[in-house]
Design a protein around this motif. Structure first.
Motif, short mmCIF file in Angstrom:
data_model
loop_
_atom_site.label_atom_id
_atom_site.label_comp_id
_atom_site.label_asym_id
_atom_site.label_seq_id
_atom_site.Cartn_x
_atom_site.Cartn_y
_atom_site.Cartn_z
N GLU A 156 0.85 -1.19 0.00
CA GLU A 156 0.00 0.00 0.00
C GLU A 156 0.89 1.24 0.00
OE1 GLU A 156 -3.30 0.12 2.89
OE2 GLU A 156 -2.59 -1.87 3.49
N PHE A 157 0.48 2.25 -0.76
CA PHE A 157 1.20 3.52 -0.83
C PHE A 157 0.37 4.55 -0.08
CE2 PHE A 157 2.13 7.57 -3.02
CZ PHE A 157 3.50 7.62 -2.83
N LEU A 158 0.93 5.10 0.99
CA LEU A 158 0.21 6.06 1.82
C LEU A 158 0.89 7.42 1.76
CD1 LEU A 158 -0.44 3.78 4.93
CD2 LEU A 158 -1.92 4.15 2.97
N GLU A 159 0.08 8.44 1.48
CA GLU A 159 0.63 9.80 1.43
C GLU A 159 -0.33 10.85 1.97
OE1 GLU A 159 1.40 11.10 -2.58
OE2 GLU A 159 -0.43 10.18 -3.33
N GLU A 160 -1.59 10.49 2.16
CA GLU A 160 -2.59 11.43 2.68
C GLU A 160 -2.46 11.53 4.19
OE1 GLU A 160 -4.49 13.21 0.61
OE2 GLU A 160 -3.60 12.13 -1.09
N GLU A 161 -2.43 12.75 4.71
CA GLU A 161 -2.18 12.97 6.14
C GLU A 161 -3.14 12.22 7.05
OE1 GLU A 161 -1.72 16.98 7.43
OE2 GLU A 161 0.04 17.30 6.18
N GLN A 162 -4.39 12.06 6.65
CA GLN A 162 -5.39 11.44 7.52
C GLN A 162 -5.38 9.92 7.46
OE1 GLN A 162 -5.99 13.04 4.72
NE2 GLN A 162 -7.43 11.85 3.50
N GLN A 163 -4.60 9.33 6.54
CA GLN A 163 -4.57 7.88 6.42
C GLN A 163 -3.97 7.24 7.67
OE1 GLN A 163 -2.59 7.91 2.45
NE2 GLN A 163 -4.16 6.39 1.90
N ILE A 164 -4.66 6.23 8.19
CA ILE A 164 -4.16 5.50 9.36
C ILE A 164 -3.19 4.43 8.88
CG2 ILE A 164 -4.82 3.99 11.28
CD1 ILE A 164 -7.48 5.53 11.38
N LEU A 165 -2.05 4.38 9.54
CA LEU A 165 -1.02 3.42 9.17
C LEU A 165 -1.37 2.03 9.68
CD1 LEU A 165 1.98 5.73 9.98
CD2 LEU A 165 1.40 4.85 7.73
N PRO A 166 -1.35 1.03 8.79
CA PRO A 166 -1.58 -0.34 9.23
C PRO A 166 -0.44 -0.81 10.13
CG PRO A 166 -1.70 -0.17 6.83
CD PRO A 166 -1.17 1.12 7.34
N VAL A 167 -0.80 -1.53 11.17
CA VAL A 167 0.18 -2.09 12.09
C VAL A 167 -0.13 -3.57 12.29
CG1 VAL A 167 0.61 0.10 13.30
CG2 VAL A 167 -1.17 -1.45 14.14
N PRO A 168 0.84 -4.36 12.71
CA PRO A 168 0.55 -5.77 12.96
C PRO A 168 -0.39 -5.93 14.16
CG PRO A 168 2.90 -5.30 13.27
CD PRO A 168 2.24 -4.03 12.92
N ASP A 169 -1.07 -7.05 14.23
CA ASP A 169 -2.02 -7.30 15.32
C ASP A 169 -1.39 -7.14 16.70
OD1 ASP A 169 -4.15 -7.72 13.63
OD2 ASP A 169 -3.93 -9.91 13.62
N LEU A 170 -0.13 -7.52 16.86
CA LEU A 170 0.49 -7.44 18.18
C LEU A 170 0.67 -6.00 18.65
CD1 LEU A 170 4.11 -7.27 18.31
CD2 LEU A 170 3.46 -8.77 16.48
N VAL A 171 0.51 -5.04 17.75
CA VAL A 171 0.63 -3.62 18.09
C VAL A 171 -0.69 -2.90 17.78
CG1 VAL A 171 2.14 -1.60 17.83
CG2 VAL A 171 3.03 -3.83 17.33
N LYS A 172 -1.79 -3.63 17.83
CA LYS A 172 -3.08 -3.10 17.38
C LYS A 172 -3.54 -1.85 18.13
CE LYS A 172 -5.85 -6.31 20.13
NZ LYS A 172 -4.92 -7.24 20.68
N ASP A 173 -3.03 -1.61 19.32
CA ASP A 173 -3.42 -0.43 20.08
C ASP A 173 -2.69 0.84 19.63
OD1 ASP A 173 -5.17 -1.96 21.57
OD2 ASP A 173 -3.73 -2.31 23.19
N LEU A 174 -1.75 0.71 18.73
CA LEU A 174 -1.04 1.88 18.20
C LEU A 174 -1.86 2.47 17.05
CD1 LEU A 174 1.61 3.61 18.16
CD2 LEU A 174 2.44 2.03 16.41
#
Length: 187
Positions: A156-174
């Motif tokens: 995935e290519f992310l550049e929009e300020e409001q886009q939430i960054l995907p994180v692995p399940d073990l860090v799901k609270d981030l």
């Protein structure tokens, strides 16, 4: 004068060499020294480690390490940030964090430095994913973009300020947006 080809080092020979500053990596039989981190790189790296650990360490679910050598799959790499599930963190005979990590990180984060090859960094991320990492990020501070590499999925290519960054399940609270991440660069 004819130069004799030098015999490439084995991984075992590489690991016996003294550490360099900045770190060198062993990839496909080649020793490649990483560039010296600069201001944006260091800022993002420090903030990522701090923010990830503030969410994961209290519950003992994961831990983020900066510039940690990880040796697996015939390579020895030093991701800018390596995140490990708590139960996978190697420990020594005293119960302390081990010095040697002969395993892949669960999440690998690379921050592009000026004059660094995005292709080689992407190769490191793909190597991690091939050997078990769940997620990889390639952060470009100059373009303010992030390439997210989920395991067994399209990047995935992310550049929009409001886009939430995907994180692995073990860090799901981030919860972190592109704008928040690059906002750390402002004084």
């Amino acid at each position: 004068m004819v130069k004799s080809p030098t015999k490439p080092l084995t991984l075992e020979e590489f690991l016996k060499l003294p550490e360099t500053k900045p770190a060198s990596e062993y990839i496909n039989g080649q020793v490649i020294q990483k560039p010296m981190p600069q201001g944006k790189h260091s800022t993002l790296q420090g903030e990522l480690v701090s923010n990830i650990n503030s969410v994961t360490k209290p519950q003992k679910v994961a831990r983020a390490f900066p510039e940690l050598r990880c040796t697996f799959g015939g390579h020895s790499i030093v991701p800018d940030v390596a995140v490990f599930a708590w139960e996978r963190i190697p420990i020594d005979e005293c119960g302390d964090v081990a010095n040697v990590f002969p395993i892949y990180p669960d999440w690998t984060i690379e921050i592009l430095s000026p004059d660094q090859s995005p292709t080689k960094i992407t190769g490191n991320i793909l190597h991690c994913l091939k050997h078990g990492s769940k997620l990889g990020w390639l952060i470009d501070p100059e373009d303010r973009t992030i390439l997210v590499y989920p395991q067994n999925q399209q990047p995935e290519f992310l550049e929009e300020e409001q886009q939430i960054l995907p994180v692995p399940d073990l860090v799901k609270d981030l919860q972190l947006t592109v704008g928040e991440l690059f906002g750390w660069l402002k004084l």
